[in-house]
Write a protein that holds these residues in place. Structure first.
Motif, PDB file in Angstrom:
ATOM      1  N   GLY A 278      14.094 -44.576 -54.851  1.00 55.64           N
ATOM      2  CA  GLY A 278      13.665 -44.183 -53.522  1.00 55.64           C
ATOM      3  C   GLY A 278      12.601 -43.105 -53.590  1.00 55.64           C
ATOM      4  O   GLY A 278      12.088 -42.773 -54.665  1.00 55.64           O
ATOM      5  N   TRP A 279      12.295 -42.553 -52.419  1.00 58.88           N
ATOM      6  CA  TRP A 279      11.282 -41.503 -52.334  1.00 58.88           C
ATOM      7  C   TRP A 279      11.519 -40.685 -51.076  1.00 58.88           C
ATOM      8  O   TRP A 279      12.138 -41.155 -50.111  1.00 58.88           O
ATOM      9  CB  TRP A 279       9.878 -42.102 -52.324  1.00 58.88           C
ATOM     10  CG  TRP A 279       9.578 -42.923 -51.113  1.00 58.88           C
ATOM     11  CD1 TRP A 279       8.983 -42.512 -49.971  1.00 58.88           C
ATOM     12  CD2 TRP A 279       9.917 -44.304 -50.899  1.00 58.88           C
ATOM     13  NE1 TRP A 279       8.908 -43.525 -49.064  1.00 58.88           N
ATOM     14  CE2 TRP A 279       9.465 -44.655 -49.615  1.00 58.88           C
ATOM     15  CE3 TRP A 279      10.529 -45.281 -51.688  1.00 58.88           C
ATOM     16  CZ2 TRP A 279       9.633 -45.928 -49.090  1.00 58.88           C
ATOM     17  CZ3 TRP A 279      10.700 -46.544 -51.169  1.00 58.88           C
ATOM     18  CH2 TRP A 279      10.242 -46.862 -49.884  1.00 58.88           C
ATOM     19  N   VAL A 280      11.058 -39.470 -51.074  1.00 59.91           N
ATOM     20  CA  VAL A 280      11.192 -38.590 -49.915  1.00 59.91           C
ATOM     21  C   VAL A 280      10.190 -39.031 -48.858  1.00 59.91           C
ATOM     22  O   VAL A 280       8.985 -39.067 -49.113  1.00 59.91           O
ATOM     23  CB  VAL A 280      10.957 -37.126 -50.307  1.00 59.91           C
ATOM     24  CG1 VAL A 280      11.033 -36.224 -49.071  1.00 59.91           C
ATOM     25  CG2 VAL A 280      11.970 -36.681 -51.350  1.00 59.91           C
ATOM     26  N   GLY A 281      10.699 -39.375 -47.691  1.00 63.22           N
ATOM     27  CA  GLY A 281       9.817 -39.851 -46.628  1.00 63.22           C
ATOM     28  C   GLY A 281       9.700 -38.909 -45.449  1.00 63.22           C
ATOM     29  O   GLY A 281       8.847 -39.090 -44.593  1.00 63.22           O
ATOM     30  N   PHE A 282      10.585 -37.881 -45.381  1.00 66.08           N
ATOM     31  CA  PHE A 282      10.553 -36.975 -44.235  1.00 66.08           C
ATOM     32  C   PHE A 282      11.156 -35.642 -44.649  1.00 66.08           C
ATOM     33  O   PHE A 282      12.185 -35.607 -45.351  1.00 66.08           O
ATOM     34  CB  PHE A 282      11.342 -37.560 -43.060  1.00 66.08           C
ATOM     35  CG  PHE A 282      11.603 -36.590 -41.940  1.00 66.08           C
ATOM     36  CD1 PHE A 282      10.623 -36.296 -41.012  1.00 66.08           C
ATOM     37  CD2 PHE A 282      12.826 -35.949 -41.818  1.00 66.08           C
ATOM     38  CE1 PHE A 282      10.852 -35.399 -39.980  1.00 66.08           C
ATOM     39  CE2 PHE A 282      13.076 -35.058 -40.787  1.00 66.08           C
ATOM     40  CZ  PHE A 282      12.084 -34.782 -39.861  1.00 66.08           C
ATOM     41  N   ILE A 283      10.518 -34.565 -44.243  1.00 69.30           N
ATOM     42  CA  ILE A 283      11.030 -33.210 -44.445  1.00 69.30           C
ATOM     43  C   ILE A 283      10.986 -32.512 -43.097  1.00 69.30           C
ATOM     44  O   ILE A 283       9.926 -32.433 -42.465  1.00 69.30           O
ATOM     45  CB  ILE A 283      10.200 -32.428 -45.483  1.00 69.30           C
ATOM     46  CG1 ILE A 283      10.174 -33.162 -46.821  1.00 69.30           C
ATOM     47  CG2 ILE A 283      10.757 -31.018 -45.666  1.00 69.30           C
ATOM     48  CD1 ILE A 283       9.285 -32.513 -47.852  1.00 69.30           C
ATOM     49  N   SER A 284      12.119 -32.029 -42.658  1.00 73.32           N
ATOM     50  CA  SER A 284      12.174 -31.403 -41.333  1.00 73.32           C
ATOM     51  C   SER A 284      11.338 -30.121 -41.320  1.00 73.32           C
ATOM     52  O   SER A 284      11.384 -29.325 -42.265  1.00 73.32           O
ATOM     53  CB  SER A 284      13.625 -31.080 -40.974  1.00 73.32           C
ATOM     54  OG  SER A 284      13.681 -30.347 -39.762  1.00 73.32           O
ATOM     55  N   PRO A 285      10.574 -29.900 -40.240  1.00 71.41           N
ATOM     56  CA  PRO A 285       9.799 -28.662 -40.140  1.00 71.41           C
ATOM     57  C   PRO A 285      10.625 -27.470 -39.676  1.00 71.41           C
ATOM     58  O   PRO A 285      10.118 -26.352 -39.623  1.00 71.41           O
ATOM     59  CB  PRO A 285       8.737 -29.011 -39.097  1.00 71.41           C
ATOM     60  CG  PRO A 285       9.399 -30.016 -38.216  1.00 71.41           C
ATOM     61  CD  PRO A 285      10.308 -30.810 -39.119  1.00 71.41           C
ATOM     62  N   MET A 286      11.905 -27.693 -39.350  1.00 65.86           N
ATOM     63  CA  MET A 286      12.748 -26.631 -38.811  1.00 65.86           C
ATOM     64  C   MET A 286      13.996 -26.462 -39.660  1.00 65.86           C
ATOM     65  O   MET A 286      14.581 -27.431 -40.142  1.00 65.86           O
ATOM     66  CB  MET A 286      13.152 -26.942 -37.359  1.00 65.86           C
ATOM     67  CG  MET A 286      11.980 -27.086 -36.403  1.00 65.86           C
ATOM     68  SD  MET A 286      12.528 -27.505 -34.739  1.00 65.86           S
ATOM     69  CE  MET A 286      13.583 -26.114 -34.368  1.00 65.86           C
ATOM     70  N   ALA A 287      14.408 -25.217 -39.826  1.00 65.95           N
ATOM     71  CA  ALA A 287      15.631 -24.920 -40.563  1.00 65.95           C
ATOM     72  C   ALA A 287      16.833 -25.047 -39.630  1.00 65.95           C
ATOM     73  O   ALA A 287      16.710 -24.937 -38.409  1.00 65.95           O
ATOM     74  CB  ALA A 287      15.567 -23.518 -41.146  1.00 65.95           C
ATOM     75  N   GLU A 288      17.989 -25.294 -40.222  1.00 71.72           N
ATOM     76  CA  GLU A 288      19.232 -25.394 -39.454  1.00 71.72           C
ATOM     77  C   GLU A 288      20.385 -24.976 -40.333  1.00 71.72           C
ATOM     78  O   GLU A 288      20.270 -24.914 -41.562  1.00 71.72           O
ATOM     79  CB  GLU A 288      19.433 -26.825 -38.943  1.00 71.72           C
ATOM     80  CG  GLU A 288      19.468 -27.876 -40.042  1.00 71.72           C
ATOM     81  CD  GLU A 288      19.569 -29.275 -39.488  1.00 71.72           C
ATOM     82  OE1 GLU A 288      20.656 -29.621 -38.991  1.00 71.72           O
ATOM     83  OE2 GLU A 288      18.574 -30.019 -39.576  1.00 71.72           O
ATOM     84  N   PHE A 289      21.526 -24.692 -39.702  1.00 72.99           N
ATOM     85  CA  PHE A 289      22.705 -24.373 -40.478  1.00 72.99           C
ATOM     86  C   PHE A 289      23.255 -25.644 -41.125  1.00 72.99           C
ATOM     87  O   PHE A 289      23.201 -26.721 -40.547  1.00 72.99           O
ATOM     88  CB  PHE A 289      23.777 -23.722 -39.595  1.00 72.99           C
ATOM     89  CG  PHE A 289      23.438 -22.315 -39.207  1.00 72.99           C
ATOM     90  CD1 PHE A 289      23.549 -21.280 -40.128  1.00 72.99           C
ATOM     91  CD2 PHE A 289      22.990 -22.030 -37.933  1.00 72.99           C
ATOM     92  CE1 PHE A 289      23.229 -19.982 -39.771  1.00 72.99           C
ATOM     93  CE2 PHE A 289      22.663 -20.734 -37.569  1.00 72.99           C
ATOM     94  CZ  PHE A 289      22.781 -19.699 -38.487  1.00 72.99           C
ATOM     95  N   THR A 290      23.789 -25.486 -42.316  1.00 73.34           N
ATOM     96  CA  THR A 290      24.292 -26.639 -43.044  1.00 73.34           C
ATOM     97  C   THR A 290      25.372 -27.348 -42.246  1.00 73.34           C
ATOM     98  O   THR A 290      26.359 -26.722 -41.848  1.00 73.34           O
ATOM     99  CB  THR A 290      24.874 -26.210 -44.396  1.00 73.34           C
ATOM    100  OG1 THR A 290      23.902 -25.432 -45.088  1.00 73.34           O
ATOM    101  CG2 THR A 290      25.263 -27.420 -45.226  1.00 73.34           C
ATOM    102  N   PRO A 291      25.226 -28.661 -41.968  1.00 75.18           N
ATOM    103  CA  PRO A 291      26.288 -29.395 -41.262  1.00 75.18           C
ATOM    104  C   PRO A 291      27.584 -29.377 -42.066  1.00 75.18           C
ATOM    105  O   PRO A 291      27.575 -29.392 -43.303  1.00 75.18           O
ATOM    106  CB  PRO A 291      25.711 -30.805 -41.134  1.00 75.18           C
ATOM    107  CG  PRO A 291      24.236 -30.628 -41.278  1.00 75.18           C
ATOM    108  CD  PRO A 291      24.054 -29.487 -42.220  1.00 75.18           C
TER     109      PRO A 291
END
Length: 346
Positions: A278-291
């Motif tokens: 596979g490959w990385v297709g998306f990186i969120s631009p915002m940080a969040e607390f670990t689910p």
């Protein structure tokens, strides 16, 4: 040196060797790869009918693989078919009207108009002679041979004949000129209206069949024959098998090592000996607390960034929600930009 001291020195040496090996191994893994944990995710689509009618056939079951355009269920078309037939007849009739207006007058009609003009000319000439004779006779007899009533009748007959001649000449001009352009435009507009109505009814008739909009797997079957379908009620839930991705989370210190298009290897507990590329297709631009559902070694309250690692799964073995381990390569990938663009398009 006593045996106890020798054993103690041996333990210390072995511990030092083990610590050194662990440190070297940790450095190598940190340098070349990054391990993340997540779950398999995919898109789903609720498929309702685009009409309200009774269901007559349901052609697929849960778990069936469907191809784009495959008929999954049908509604009763008996109400729509007569409406389509009437609309087709209306279009055919209006088309003939337009054809007739474009063709103009037939040669036989023009010939008939000319004949009517000739006949009216003959009648007018005859009435003119009759009137002239009466006037001459009245003048020569000083009004004694012809009554004034006869002269008035002859004059009226002459006027009628001349009027008929004028009417027939105008009728001939209209026949030669053909239909007015406004009449043709009106008929063409009516034809387009009928054609649009026919296209709408045909679309509604086609909506009696629910077809798969994309390749996928039937996850839920929500209608049965005999039920009333409606656009507000889903008939099926379709799991879209391509693309699939692993939703994982990366901490801020490791974010610099992750980029779109980065090569990845995905493993699961169900297929431990078979990694999926596979490959990385998306990186969120915002940080969040670990689910809470993410199993990582960091604290639950730490800030992380969501990433999507797209996976090649031609055999459709990965299931929604399946836990997965992602191994990201830190080495340069020559196809990274190509895969990143493909993932963005999906």
């Amino acid at each position: 040196m006593s045996v106890r001291i020798r054993i103690l020195l041996l333990v210390v040496v072995l511990a030092a060797i083990g610590a050194t090996a662990w440190w070297i191994s940790g450095r190598y893994e940190t340098k070349d790869s990054l391990v993340l944990y997540g779950n398999v995710d995919l898109r789903q689509a609720d498929l309702p009918f685009n009409a309200s009618e009774r269901v007559t056939e349901v052609l697929v079951q849960e778990g069936d693989h469907v191809k784009v355009g495959q008929v999954m269920a049908r509604l009763d078309p008996t109400r729509m078919e007569p409406q389509v037939a009437k609309a087709e007849a209306d279009v055919a009739a209006e088309q003939q009207v337009v054809n007739r207006l474009h063709a103009g007058s037939r040669p036989e009609e023009v010939s008939q108009g000319r004949a009517n003009v000739l006949s009216a000319q003959a009648d007018s000439a005859n009435a003119q002679r009759q009137y002239d004779r009466l006037i001459e006779l009245s003048r020569s007899s000083a009004g004694r041979a012809v009554s004034k009533q006869d002269i008035d009748s002859a004059k009226a007959a002459l006027d009628v004949a001349q009027a008929k001649l004028a009417v027939n000449r105008k009728a001939l001009d209209l026949q030669v000129a053909g239909p007015r352009k406004e009449d043709i435009a009106q008929a063409e507009a009516q034809l387009r209206s009928d054609q649009a109505q026919l296209a709408l009814l045909r679309r509604q008739l086609a909506d009696m069949e629910l077809k798969a909009p994309i390749d996928g797997v039937v996850r839920s079957r929500l209608v049965e024959p005999g039920e009333m379908a409606s656009p507000q009620k889903a008939a099926f839930t379709l799991a879209i098998t391509d693309p699939k991705w692993v939703r994982a989370y990366v901490s801020e210190p490791d974010l610099g090592a992750v980029r779109e298009g980065l090569t990845a290897s995905v493993t699961t507990d169900a297929f431990p000996s078979r990694p999926f590329s596979g490959w990385v297709g998306f990186i969120s631009p915002m940080a969040e607390f670990t689910p809470k559902t993410v199993q990582t070694e960091e604290l639950r309250s730490s800030l992380v960034y969501e990433i999507r690692v797209f996976v090649k799964d031609p055999g459709d073995q990965l299931r929604l929600g399946m836990p997965a381990t992602v191994h990201l390569s830190r080495t340069t990938d020559p196809n990274a930009s190509t895969r990143s663009a493909a993932a963005a398009a999906q």
